[in-house]
Design an enzyme around this catalytic site. Structure first.
Site, short mmCIF file in Angstrom:
data_model
loop_
_atom_site.label_atom_id
_atom_site.label_comp_id
_atom_site.label_asym_id
_atom_site.label_seq_id
_atom_site.Cartn_x
_atom_site.Cartn_y
_atom_site.Cartn_z
N ALA A 16 0.80 -1.23 0.00
CA ALA A 16 0.00 0.00 0.00
C ALA A 16 0.83 1.28 0.00
CB ALA A 16 -0.97 -0.05 1.18
N ASP A 22 -4.17 -2.26 3.98
CA ASP A 22 -4.33 -1.54 2.72
C ASP A 22 -5.38 -0.45 2.83
OD1 ASP A 22 -3.37 -4.46 2.01
OD2 ASP A 22 -2.78 -3.12 0.36
#
Ligand SMILES: CSC[C@H]1O[C@H](OP(=O)(O)O)[C@H](O)[C@@H]1O
Length: 354
Positions: free
Chosen positions: A60, A246
């Protein structure tokens, strides 16, 4: 044109996923690790978008940082015509590369805020490059801060063992790592007995990336099949399961690599702590709950085969969501650089993130 400040990658601690050069970005092709360390040089936003889509670069925070550099490259290489339209198109293309990690959209919004203040292409090229480097450096600093915050939560009086999932190290971030940064800090303080690393099928971020990163730094690691996690926790020597994220919603639900939710259930059953470590760029207070998070599904070939070698009957139907959502009720702590939310809930999230 832009004389970008010294790229942080030259000062990063340990492995790096990317190297910024002002007019180009080098990305370590994570699809080839650990067998091959191959760098890809990209000079435009389209190249960065493709590398994110193809998971040359993944994780991420690293997705957000590389996308920020992609916007900077769009300005650096824009023609003399409608440069604003070119940069806007680059931002749209980067935003479409992967749907789940909110860090991508957070980084692009930061770049857009700078872009809208620029009145010339030369100004845009200089300011966007500087903002991208700042986003990179901020992420590295956040990782170093989160490691300290996490150890205050763990407060181990003696060395402990932990289990982790996927890859949350320098390869997934601006350097040092999120959950892996906590593991690095435990090791630095001689407070780590063993890291159990889930191989993390189907893309094998654990066996190919986490095991590689930890071995590079001589950190004790045991690679295990995802299915062995329950037996490991049942042995009783693991004190914490430590993972990344994420996207984290306003009520503390967490989207992370597929398999995280089942680890959280196992941890609660075995009375093992479950910790999520993520920079505040992973927090999405605009979404009320994890059910609102778009979950990426990737091609079934990622499950049916490995490097072209079939592992299943040809054309067999596959369900391949690459993330799942862990409810806040199964999480003991969400650790960010801004602080820690214990037993996360909407009140605790609002207190820290507004
Ligand atoms: C600190 S990385 C966060 C997160 O990103 C990874 O996903 P992917 O490898 O598909 O980009 C994984 O979910 C990590 O936990």
């Amino acid at each position: 044109m832009a004389n970008s400040p010294l790229p942080p990658s030259s000062r990063a601690i340990g492995t790096v996923a990317m190297r910024w050069h002002g007019a180009s970005l080098e990305l370590l092709d994570q699809r080839l690790l650990p067998m091959e360390e191959h760098w890809i040089t990209v000079e435009g936003a389209s190249g960065v978008s493709q590398c994110i889509r193809d998971m040359v670069v993944r994780g991420a925070p690293a997705i957000g940082i590389s996308a920020a550099y992609g916007v900077a490259l769009a300005a650096r290489h824009a023609g003399g015509g409608d440069w604003k339209a070119e940069i806007k198109q680059a931002i749209r293309e980067l935003a479409a590369s992967r749907p789940t990690a909110v860090n991508l959209f957070w980084a692009l919004q930061r770049m857009e805020r700078v872009f809208h203040k620029c009145h010339s292409l030369d100004e845009a090229s200089k300011r966007l490059a500087a903002e991208a480097v700042t986003i990179h450096e901020d992420d590295l600093a956040a990782n170093l801060a989160m490691a300290g915050n996490a150890l205050e939560v763990m407060h181990p009086e003696a060395p402990i063992s932990v289990l982790t999932h996927c890859n949350t190290g320098a390869l997934a971030t601006g350097g040092y790592g999120t959950a892996l940064g906590v593991i690095r800090r435990l090791h630095e303080k001689n407070l780590l007995t063993m890291v159990y690393a889930d191989e993390t099928r189907p893309w094998l971020q654990g066996s190919r990336l986490t095991a590689w990163e930890l071995a590079q730094d001589s950190i004790p690691v045991t690679l295990n099949a995802d299915g062995a996690a329950a037996a490991i926790l049942a042995q009783g020597d693991v004190r914490w399961v430590v993972v990344g994220a994420d996207r984290i919603t306003a009520n503390g639900d967490v989207a992370n690599k597929i398999g995280t939710y089942s680890l959280a259930v196992l941890a609660r059953h075995h009375k093992v702590g479950f910790m999520v470590v993520a920079p505040s760029s992973t927090i999405d207070m605009s979404l009320a709950a994890g059910t609102d998070i778009p979950i990426e599904e990737r091609d079934g070939s990622e499950v049916r085969e490995i490097r072209g070698i079939p592992l299943a009957p040809e054309g067999i139907k596959v369900f391949n969501p690459v993330f799942d959502v862990t409810p806040a009720s199964l999480i003991d702590a969400i650790v960010t650089e801004k602080g820690v939310v214990h037993n996360p809930n909407i009140t605790g999230m609002r207190d820290l993130f507004g």
